[in-house]
Design a protein around this motif. Structure first.
Motif, PDB file in Angstrom:
ATOM      1  N   GLY A   1      21.642  61.430 -52.259  1.00  6.34           N
ATOM      2  CA  GLY A   1      22.619  62.324 -51.639  1.00  6.34           C
ATOM      3  C   GLY A   1      22.013  63.604 -51.085  1.00  6.34           C
ATOM      4  N   VAL A   2      20.673  63.722 -51.110  1.00  7.02           N
ATOM      5  CA  VAL A   2      20.042  64.980 -50.704  1.00  7.02           C
ATOM      6  C   VAL A   2      20.387  65.304 -49.250  1.00  7.02           C
ATOM      7  N   GLY A   3      20.854  66.534 -49.045  1.00  5.73           N
ATOM      8  CA  GLY A   3      21.196  66.983 -47.703  1.00  5.73           C
ATOM      9  C   GLY A   3      22.642  66.723 -47.317  1.00  5.73           C
ATOM     10  N   TYR A   4      23.410  66.084 -48.207  1.00  3.09           N
ATOM     11  CA  TYR A   4      24.785  65.712 -47.872  1.00  3.09           C
ATOM     12  C   TYR A   4      25.821  66.468 -48.702  1.00  3.09           C
TER      13      TYR A   4
ATOM     14  N   VAL B   1      18.568  58.849 -57.288  1.00  2.00           N
ATOM     15  CA  VAL B   1      18.719  60.277 -57.606  1.00  2.00           C
ATOM     16  C   VAL B   1      18.486  61.172 -56.391  1.00  2.00           C
ATOM     17  N   GLY B   2      17.836  60.643 -55.370  1.00  2.00           N
ATOM     18  CA  GLY B   2      17.661  61.440 -54.154  1.00  2.00           C
ATOM     19  C   GLY B   2      18.617  60.989 -53.054  1.00  2.00           C
TER      20      GLY B   2
ATOM     21  N   ARG C   1      22.239  65.044 -67.935  1.00  3.34           N
ATOM     22  CA  ARG C   1      20.812  64.969 -67.607  1.00  3.34           C
ATOM     23  C   ARG C   1      20.022  64.378 -68.756  1.00  3.34           C
TER      24      ARG C   1
ATOM     25  N   ILE D   1      25.433  66.268 -58.202  1.00  4.90           N
ATOM     26  CA  ILE D   1      24.100  66.875 -58.096  1.00  4.90           C
ATOM     27  C   ILE D   1      23.023  65.941 -58.653  1.00  4.90           C
TER      28      ILE D   1
ATOM     29  N   PHE E   1      16.589  64.224 -68.460  1.00  2.00           N
ATOM     30  CA  PHE E   1      15.209  64.607 -68.151  1.00  2.00           C
ATOM     31  C   PHE E   1      14.386  64.741 -69.429  1.00  2.00           C
TER      32      PHE E   1
ATOM     33  N   ASP F   1       7.180  53.451 -57.978  1.00  2.00           N
ATOM     34  CA  ASP F   1       8.302  53.174 -58.874  1.00  2.00           C
ATOM     35  C   ASP F   1       7.805  52.607 -60.196  1.00  2.00           C
TER      36      ASP F   1
ATOM     37  N   THR G   1      14.344  58.564 -67.698  1.00  2.00           N
ATOM     38  CA  THR G   1      14.291  60.023 -67.733  1.00  2.00           C
ATOM     39  C   THR G   1      14.850  60.674 -66.471  1.00  2.00           C
ATOM     40  N   ASN G   2      15.626  59.923 -65.708  1.00  2.00           N
ATOM     41  CA  ASN G   2      16.514  60.551 -64.743  1.00  2.00           C
ATOM     42  C   ASN G   2      17.778  59.710 -64.653  1.00  2.00           C
TER      43      ASN G   2
ATOM     44  N   GLY H   1      21.700  64.116 -56.044  1.00  2.00           N
ATOM     45  CA  GLY H   1      21.062  64.943 -55.025  1.00  2.00           C
ATOM     46  C   GLY H   1      22.024  65.615 -54.058  1.00  2.00           C
ATOM     47  N   GLY H   2      23.318  65.309 -54.148  1.00  2.00           N
ATOM     48  CA  GLY H   2      24.298  65.859 -53.199  1.00  2.00           C
ATOM     49  C   GLY H   2      24.454  67.367 -53.322  1.00  2.00           C
ATOM     50  N   ARG H   3      24.678  68.022 -52.174  1.00  2.00           N
ATOM     51  CA  ARG H   3      24.838  69.476 -52.214  1.00  2.00           C
ATOM     52  C   ARG H   3      26.200  69.830 -52.818  1.00  2.00           C
TER      53      ARG H   3
END
Ligand code: SF4
Lengths: 201, 471
Positions: free
Chosen positions: B197-200, B194-195, B429, B225, B431, B314, B291-292, B228-230
């Motif tokens: 793609g963060v910053g990409y 889930v993280g 989602r 998203i 969550f 984890d 839950t994600n 994590g992708g922008r």
């Protein structure tokens, strides 16, 4: 917005990864049309849980939240940073942040600080062992002074830093460049139907 | 060296390049507005005595808060009604076109943009909503923003942006029968995390992506998203152009536009900061168990055991997730009984999604223990489905047939799970509390949701004797 330069505070430890915006502020509170008053709804669904501790008097006055990876993932709701700020937090230290959330924080003067996992772990341990332990965050120097006296540097985008340190409002800043926007519109804007025709349907 | 599609789009929209440590200023071609994230932005404008710079590049709809049943009677929830009325007033005052609750074009913001032909290749598109990435399916640079940024775009039609890194995710090979676009993206998130793609800014490529319809491509980009992708984007091609042609917002000189759009895809020698590949042929229908959205497994699998994980963090996350989901770990996913089925959301409530689900439902009945509902993504999708008789197929099987809105995707209106209720959902989602406090969400594709409704438990749609039309 209020400028952020240096800040000294106790720590509120939230030892979790992937904390999403639905946890930070559940949707039932997004119906409010005000911009303030969200602090009392922060982490609403967790309040009855046994291991939820952030509202304990020991941590209630801390102004720096310390947490794990990918904090603020999920929706773009700025209500999430609003609620954290309204609750009293001035900075959030995490291993990493979700993009939109981080961005939203910087727009309202809430400082996101990324530290390596080992330093975050250390801060969480400090907070649990001694709730009076303090950090001193120096944004101009980009340094966190740890409770044990060590100095740990952090990265931040220079433009974002400048805005935070000066408390600048983005819109006014951009409007200084209004001539550039006009030039773009006149010379380079892609023609297209736009949305004006929708009024007639 | 050649340019990526992302870079071409970025360069074409720079009002001011990044300089002296200041971020670049990008022009925004299309600003989509909805009721939940805009009220405070309009208030900010009014306070500062500012106007909306380009109402002709702005459009508003109501979706998050609106009832999906009995809307002729208005909105009974007082706060929701206030928020919708506030958008109606703001649209009027600032001259923005709005599809409000009685419009036949109302719908989820990410469904109506493409449907009206407003979403086009080469555009920059923003909305105060994280699933704006959906529009990237057309070769647009589209991303979600917060309320301060909504105010910024209203006032200036631009956004200061720092350059993200680029990631190409190539999903290769032929999708096995029963594996949909939803399964491609869930499988990808499962692989990258889930993280991941963060910053990409992510470009989805590969033969499995090219084979998708526009609707499938939107499903993939929609959930960028969740990884994590922008932003998520897909190169425009004939599939894209065919979809846009003839829509009300399509360019008048369509041929010229297509010429322009053909230059958008990444050059052959363009370099990405990172490359990942996903093998589509190895995928089965996916189900989330946690839950994600990264807590996902093939339907044929078992729920993992926390002890399977080496990393203590984890292990703790999985333990917590299973606890919330009311699962032990180790049970077969197919044995999990469900109470509710939600077919809806900007991920999977377009006409093809409804067709795919209907093909499973046809001639069958919803299990007596299950409450099932269909919430079309827009009033136009609903009308189209009714023309095709899909509403009858669903109704006869025991599904509720609703009006358009976000509905149980985030449960801001009356469509809410009760504590402990378990739902197979086509949304994006899972969550904690997303579909209602204490509610338990399993994300699946539309055919999988339909099959679960009939069986009363999560089930492998491939075991159904039905035409598995792609979605
Ligand atoms: S359907 Fe769900 S994800 Fe999509 S815009 Fe609505 S609330 Fe957001």
């Amino acid at each position: 917005m209020e400028p952020f330069t240096v800040h000294t505070s106790r720590l509120a430890p939230l030892d979790r990864h992937d904390v999403d915006t639905d946890q930070i502020i559940p949707k039932q509170f997004l119906k409010r049309i005000e911009r303030t008053g969200f602090g009392e709804f922060l982490f609403w669904d967790w309040r009855e849980e046994d291991d939820y501790h952030l509202h304990h008097p020991r941590f209630r006055d801390a102004e720096v939240l310390v947490t794990g990876r990918n904090f603020g993932c999920g929706s773009s709701r700025e209500h999430a940073p609003w609620s954290l700020q309204d609750h009293g937090y001035r900075a959030i230290v995490a291993v990493s942040f979700a993009d939109i959330f981080r961005n939203n924080c910087t727009k309202i003067g809430l400082l996101p600080v990324e530290l390596p996992e080992s330093e975050v772990r250390a801060l969480i341990d400090f907070a649990h062992e001694d709730h009076m332990a303090q950090v001193h965050i120096d944004l101009p120097e980009q340094v966190v002074h740890m409770p044990d006296g060590r100095r740990v540097g952090f990265d931040i985008d220079p433009g974002v830093k400048q805005r935070l340190v000066n408390g600048w409002d983005d819109v006014s800043l951009t409007l200084n460049d209004e001539a550039l926007i006009e030039r773009y519109e006149n010379e380079r804007e892609i023609a297209g139907a736009g949305t004006a025709w929708l009024h007639d349907r | 060296m050649g340019k990526t599609m992302f870079r071409k789009l970025w360069d074409a929209h720079e009002v001011r390049p990044a300089e002296d440590g200041q971020p670049a200023l990008l022009f925004i071609d299309l600003h989509l507005v909805q009721e939940v994230t805009s009220t405070q932005a309009f208030d900010g404008l009014r306070l500062a005595g500012r106007t909306v710079r380009r109402p002709d590049r702005t459009v508003a709809t109501v979706d998050h808060n609106v009832p999906t049943i009995g809307r002729e009677n208005g909105i009974s929830d007082e706060l929701s009604a206030k928020q919708v009325e506030a958008l109606e007033r703001n649209a009027e005052e600032f001259g923005i076109p709005l599809f409000s609750i009685r419009s036949r074009r109302q719908g989820i913001v990410h469904v109506i943009g493409p449907e009206l032909g407003l979403t086009q290749p080469g555009m920059t598109i923003v909305c105060g909503d994280s699933h704006t990435s959906t529009h990237g399916a057309f070769g647009a640079l589209a991303f979600g923003i917060g309320t301060s940024e909504v105010e910024h775009v209203l006032a200036t039609q631009t956004l200061p942006q720092t350059l993200p890194r680029t990631l190409r995710v190539s999903i290769e090979g032929e999708r096995p029968v029963g594996v949909t676009a939803k399964d491609l993206i869930l499988g990808t998130i499962g692989q990258l995390g889930v993280g991941g793609g963060v910053g990409y800014a992510i470009e989805f490529a590969g033969s499995a992506i090219r084979d998708l319809s526009m609707e499938g491509r939107m499903t993939v980009c929609n959930m960028t998203i969740e990884g994590g992708g922008r932003a998520g984007m897909i190169a425009p091609d004939d599939t894209t152009f065919d979809y846009i042609e003839g829509r009300p917002g399509a360019p008048d000189d369509f041929e010229a536009a297509v010429e322009r759009w053909r230059s958008l895809p990444s050059d052959d020698d363009a370099e990405f900061d990172r490359e990942e590949t996903v093998d589509a042929t190895a995928l089965a229908p996916q189900v989330t168990w946690g839950t994600n959205p990264g807590m996902v497994a093939p339907i044929t699998d078992r729920v993992p055991d926390p002890e399977d994980y080496d990393d203590p963090g984890d292990r703790e996350s999985v333990r917590r997730a299973l606890d919330y989901m009311g699962l032990q770990g180790g049970e077969a996913i197919e044995d999990i009984a469900i109470d509710t089925v939600f077919l809806g959301s900007c991920t999977n409530a377009r006409i093809e999604d409804l067709r795919a689900a209907a093909s499973i439902v046809a001639g069958r009945s919803v299990a007596p223990s299950v409450r099932a509902m269909v919430v079309p993504g827009s009033m136009q999708v609903k009308a189209r489905a009714e023309e095709e008789g899909l509403d009858e197929v669903f109704r006869r099987a025991g599904f509720e047939w609703r009006d358009a809105g976000c509905s149980m995707c985030l449960a801001m209106n009356d469509d809410v799970l009760q504590p402990g209720e378990r739902c197979a959902s086509t949304s994006n989602r899972n969550f904690e509390g997303r579909q209602g406090k204490g509610g338990r969400t399993h994300l699946v594709s539309p055919p999988m949701a339909a099959a679960a409704a009939i069986a009363g438990h999560l089930v492998d749609v491939r075991s159904f004797d039905a035409d598995l039309v792609g979605a």
